[in-house]
Design a protein around this motif. Structure first.
Motif, mmCIF file in Angstrom:
data_model
loop_
_atom_site.group_PDB
_atom_site.id
_atom_site.type_symbol
_atom_site.label_atom_id
_atom_site.label_comp_id
_atom_site.label_asym_id
_atom_site.label_seq_id
_atom_site.Cartn_x
_atom_site.Cartn_y
_atom_site.Cartn_z
ATOM 1 N N ARG A 63 57.848 -11.391 -32.046
ATOM 2 C CA ARG A 63 58.294 -13.649 -32.391
ATOM 3 C C ARG A 63 58.758 -12.577 -34.102
ATOM 4 N NH1 ARG A 63 53.018 -17.007 -33.811
ATOM 5 N NH2 ARG A 63 54.531 -17.949 -35.227
ATOM 6 N N PRO A 64 59.105 -13.155 -35.042
ATOM 7 C CA PRO A 64 59.124 -13.113 -35.949
ATOM 8 C C PRO A 64 58.545 -12.585 -37.000
ATOM 9 C CG PRO A 64 60.424 -15.446 -35.918
ATOM 10 C CD PRO A 64 59.003 -14.970 -35.217
ATOM 11 N N LEU A 65 58.189 -11.109 -37.725
ATOM 12 C CA LEU A 65 57.330 -10.980 -38.776
ATOM 13 C C LEU A 65 56.469 -11.780 -39.686
ATOM 14 C CD1 LEU A 65 59.029 -7.636 -39.607
ATOM 15 C CD2 LEU A 65 57.788 -8.461 -37.658
ATOM 16 N N PRO A 66 56.069 -11.152 -40.496
ATOM 17 C CA PRO A 66 54.683 -12.888 -41.182
ATOM 18 C C PRO A 66 55.771 -12.622 -42.039
ATOM 19 C CG PRO A 66 53.420 -10.465 -40.484
ATOM 20 C CD PRO A 66 55.175 -10.331 -40.146
ATOM 21 N N GLY A 67 55.803 -13.811 -42.763
ATOM 22 C CA GLY A 67 56.669 -14.689 -44.212
ATOM 23 C C GLY A 67 55.669 -14.788 -45.442
ATOM 24 N N PHE A 68 54.692 -14.409 -44.871
ATOM 25 C CA PHE A 68 53.460 -14.545 -46.596
ATOM 26 C C PHE A 68 53.862 -13.971 -47.691
ATOM 27 C CE2 PHE A 68 50.809 -13.347 -43.409
ATOM 28 C CZ PHE A 68 50.114 -12.227 -44.247
ATOM 29 N N PRO A 69 53.403 -14.648 -49.244
ATOM 30 C CA PRO A 69 54.400 -12.988 -50.186
ATOM 31 C C PRO A 69 53.197 -11.613 -49.354
ATOM 32 C CG PRO A 69 53.582 -15.449 -50.613
ATOM 33 C CD PRO A 69 53.489 -15.551 -49.210
ATOM 34 N N ARG A 70 53.733 -10.796 -49.555
ATOM 35 C CA ARG A 70 52.824 -9.430 -50.179
ATOM 36 C C ARG A 70 51.808 -9.052 -48.427
ATOM 37 N NH1 ARG A 70 49.831 -8.312 -55.594
ATOM 38 N NH2 ARG A 70 50.102 -6.369 -54.380
ATOM 39 N N TRP A 71 52.596 -9.394 -47.123
ATOM 40 C CA TRP A 71 52.002 -9.158 -45.315
ATOM 41 C C TRP A 71 52.057 -8.079 -45.647
ATOM 42 C CZ3 TRP A 71 54.100 -6.281 -41.767
ATOM 43 C CH2 TRP A 71 55.506 -6.675 -42.518
ATOM 44 N N GLN A 72 52.431 -7.082 -46.113
ATOM 45 C CA GLN A 72 52.254 -5.521 -45.537
ATOM 46 C C GLN A 72 51.062 -5.266 -46.028
ATOM 47 O OE1 GLN A 72 54.691 -7.159 -47.088
ATOM 48 N NE2 GLN A 72 57.033 -6.094 -46.164
ATOM 49 N N GLU A 73 50.767 -6.037 -47.201
ATOM 50 C CA GLU A 73 49.239 -5.120 -47.934
ATOM 51 C C GLU A 73 48.084 -6.050 -47.431
ATOM 52 O OE1 GLU A 73 49.951 -5.660 -52.046
ATOM 53 O OE2 GLU A 73 51.796 -5.076 -51.977
ATOM 54 N N TYR A 74 48.333 -6.655 -46.595
ATOM 55 C CA TYR A 74 46.830 -7.603 -45.798
ATOM 56 C C TYR A 74 46.322 -6.451 -45.154
ATOM 57 C CZ TYR A 74 47.445 -12.177 -48.393
ATOM 58 O OH TYR A 74 47.128 -12.709 -49.636
ATOM 59 N N ILE A 129 51.387 -2.722 -38.348
ATOM 60 C CA ILE A 129 53.398 -2.652 -37.317
ATOM 61 C C ILE A 129 54.063 -1.756 -37.209
ATOM 62 C CG2 ILE A 129 54.978 -4.814 -37.678
ATOM 63 C CD1 ILE A 129 53.550 -6.638 -38.951
ATOM 64 N N ALA A 130 54.276 -0.931 -38.398
ATOM 65 C CA ALA A 130 55.283 -0.018 -38.490
ATOM 66 C C ALA A 130 54.588 1.329 -37.421
ATOM 67 C CB ALA A 130 55.510 0.131 -39.552
ATOM 68 N N ALA A 131 53.822 1.132 -37.809
ATOM 69 C CA ALA A 131 53.240 2.137 -36.275
ATOM 70 C C ALA A 131 53.523 1.806 -34.820
ATOM 71 C CB ALA A 131 51.687 2.901 -36.540
ATOM 72 N N HIS A 132 53.408 0.548 -34.276
ATOM 73 C CA HIS A 132 53.900 0.473 -32.991
ATOM 74 C C HIS A 132 55.289 -0.025 -33.220
ATOM 75 C CE1 HIS A 132 49.084 -0.109 -33.581
ATOM 76 N NE2 HIS A 132 49.280 0.035 -31.976
ATOM 77 N N GLU A 133 55.723 -0.296 -33.922
ATOM 78 C CA GLU A 133 57.910 -0.284 -33.398
ATOM 79 C C GLU A 133 58.284 1.190 -33.694
ATOM 80 O OE1 GLU A 133 58.922 -3.161 -36.833
ATOM 81 O OE2 GLU A 133 58.296 -4.742 -35.489
ATOM 82 N N ALA A 134 57.343 1.989 -34.390
ATOM 83 C CA ALA A 134 57.982 2.967 -34.349
ATOM 84 C C ALA A 134 58.356 4.011 -33.051
ATOM 85 C CB ALA A 134 57.509 3.511 -35.376
ATOM 86 N N ALA A 135 56.508 3.036 -32.462
ATOM 87 C CA ALA A 135 56.331 3.912 -31.165
ATOM 88 C C ALA A 135 56.965 3.279 -30.162
ATOM 89 C CB ALA A 135 55.036 3.946 -30.941
ATOM 90 N N GLY A 136 57.594 2.252 -30.217
ATOM 91 C CA GLY A 136 57.590 1.286 -29.302
ATOM 92 C C GLY A 136 56.812 0.947 -28.621
ATOM 93 N N GLN A 137 55.655 -0.172 -29.101
ATOM 94 C CA GLN A 137 54.675 -0.368 -28.187
ATOM 95 C C GLN A 137 54.540 -1.739 -28.882
ATOM 96 O OE1 GLN A 137 51.489 2.244 -29.997
ATOM 97 N NE2 GLN A 137 51.908 3.970 -28.178
ATOM 98 N N PRO A 138 53.819 -2.580 -27.432
ATOM 99 C CA PRO A 138 53.534 -4.166 -28.319
ATOM 100 C C PRO A 138 52.378 -4.054 -29.212
ATOM 101 C CG PRO A 138 52.853 -3.724 -26.079
ATOM 102 C CD PRO A 138 54.183 -1.887 -26.148
ATOM 103 N N TRP A 139 52.443 -5.023 -29.906
ATOM 104 C CA TRP A 139 50.904 -4.695 -30.267
ATOM 105 C C TRP A 139 51.216 -6.668 -30.627
ATOM 106 C CZ3 TRP A 139 52.048 -8.415 -34.649
ATOM 107 C CH2 TRP A 139 53.754 -8.399 -35.576
ATOM 108 N N PHE A 140 49.504 -7.281 -30.858
ATOM 109 C CA PHE A 140 49.343 -8.289 -31.502
ATOM 110 C C PHE A 140 48.157 -8.846 -32.563
ATOM 111 C CE2 PHE A 140 45.982 -11.960 -29.747
ATOM 112 C CZ PHE A 140 46.746 -13.128 -29.987
ATOM 113 N N VAL A 141 48.202 -9.215 -32.998
ATOM 114 C CA VAL A 141 46.911 -9.074 -33.997
ATOM 115 C C VAL A 141 46.726 -10.226 -34.235
ATOM 116 C CG1 VAL A 141 46.597 -9.399 -36.689
ATOM 117 C CG2 VAL A 141 48.082 -7.835 -35.389
ATOM 118 N N MET A 142 45.336 -11.185 -34.347
ATOM 119 C CA MET A 142 44.819 -12.498 -33.888
ATOM 120 C C MET A 142 43.995 -13.097 -35.058
ATOM 121 S SD MET A 142 44.096 -14.567 -31.269
ATOM 122 C CE MET A 142 44.118 -16.513 -31.242
#
Length: 392
Positions: A98-109, A131-144
């Motif tokens: 699904r699309p990446l998070p859209g709220f401000p400064r989400w990378q730092e949370y 997210i960056a680590a799993h996308e670089a490795a081509g792995q699926p990920w889920f954060v809830m």
């Protein structure tokens, strides 16, 4: 032969009752004053039970469960009080599809307080790094969001405080606490343009399917199609090694007759055999639950006073209190015939007579520990009974 209560060595560390731990009193505090019968429902025959009776029992179990209390305590410490993603987004989860998070400064949370699959490493302390680590490795990920994860785990529409009581005149929200077996995924919006498709964003667990219906077609024909899809999906789920139709916590049985949950709530047994065995677990004398709920509250009080998981209970005092309260437990139902009322009254009279014997108190104690502390099987079965009555 009475069931043996579990010993501290059978339990995960947080469930062993450590008098020096400040969290212990939160996990094991009484939910009500066991001496006051008005704090508990009256005993009545099962054929008089309504959906609300089962739902009240389910809530009485849940609000006493140390596991539920521990989950809410953790959420409170993290400042997470809604299912929105980390207080900055109304969305409860993000994943690789699904699309990446859209709220401000989400990378730092920070990821603390979230349910992540796979679990984050020390180098992935923030959402962006994860997210960056799993996308670089081509792995699926889920954060809830963990609040939403706890809601889904117990099947709740919200997370009430364990101090909330089931009083229809003051708190009718508890009647709406338990989520139904199906969830509304999308509705027509007046704000959306008529010809523009609306995007449905939700997560579908291993024991769920998502179905789309047309409003300009026959509902009956679509329901027939759904039935075949449902059966096919259930057949696929039953053959998967790592999926489940009914996720159940793994249990350990180091000694005969003893059971305790593993410390890690993510360790679940997905086999149908395990689910079937759990489903066959008997909830004995559901109609007598006010007795074992009261004994658990008395046990919780004694634990705090004596500073131990296995305190001594004054059986005679508890039995005497139950006997004094016998007058309010008639069990008669005006909607029944005279013969039915007589049979039910006699049945309950015999049950109550046995229940008020001091020798039965250890049975109530062991039963309450099993249903409240050592497993969530009874809770889930009670909720299922309520939903079955709704379906009828």
């Amino acid at each position: 032969m009475p069931r043996t209560s579990s010993s501290p060595s059978d339990r995960p560390k947080w469930l062993r009752f450590d008098a020096s731990d400040e969290e212990t009193e939160l996990l094991f505090a009484p939910a009500a004053d066991w001496r006051r019968s008005s704090n508990y429902p009256a005993v009545k025959p099962l054929d008089s039970y309504k959906c609300e009776d089962y739902l009240r029992l389910a809530w009485e179990l849940l609000r006493r469960m140390p596991r539920y209390r521990r989950q809410l305590h953790k959420l409170g410490r993290l400042g997470i009080n809604s299912p929105g993603f980390y207080k900055k987004s109304s969305i409860s989860f993000y994943s690789n599809d699904r699309p990446l998070p859209g709220f401000p400064r989400w990378q730092e949370y920070p990821l603390v307080g979230h349910k992540c699959e796979p679990a984050p490493t020390k180098d992935c302390a923030t959402l962006g790094a994860y997210i960056a680590a799993h996308e670089a490795a081509g792995q699926p990920w889920f954060v809830m969001n963990r609040y939403r994860w706890v809601m889904d785990f117990w099947g709740l529409a919200f997370l009430p405080s364990p101090n909330s009581t089931f009083d229809e005149s003051k708190n009718r929200r508890l009647l709406e606490l338990f989520s139904p077996s199906s969830h509304l995924a999308s509705v027509i919006s007046n704000e959306a343009p008529a010809n523009r498709p609306q995007i449905v964003s939700t997560h579908v667990r291993a024991n769920e399917i998502l179905v789309r219906l047309r409003l300009d077609s026959s509902l009956e024909l679509q329901m027939d199609s759904i039935q075949s899809i449902f059966n096919a999906a259930r057949d696929i789920a039953s053959k998967r090694q790592n999926a489940t139709l009914d996720p159940l916590p793994k249990t350990v049985r180091p000694k005969s007759g003893k059971m305790a949950l593993r410390e890690d709530p993510s360790q679940t047994d997905f086999s149908l055999r395990a689910a079937g065995q759990a489903g066959r677990a008997r909830i004995k004398h559901v109609e007598m639950h006010p007795f074992w709920l009261r004994v658990w509250d008395a046990l919780a009080e004694a634990r705090i006073e004596q500073g131990t998981l296995t305190p001594r209970l004054n059986r005679d005092a508890i039995a005497k209190r139950f006997l004094n309260d016998d007058g309010r437990r008639s069990g008669a139902d005006s909607s029944q015939t005279t013969s039915e009322s007589t049979r039910n009254s006699e049945y309950l009279k015999n049950l109550v007579a046995n229940a008020t014997e001091a020798s039965i108190v250890p049975n109530w104690r062991a039963r309450s520990e099993k249903y409240i502390e050592e497993s969530d099987e009874a809770f889930r079965q009670i909720v299922a009974m309520a939903f079955a009555m709704k379906a009828d």
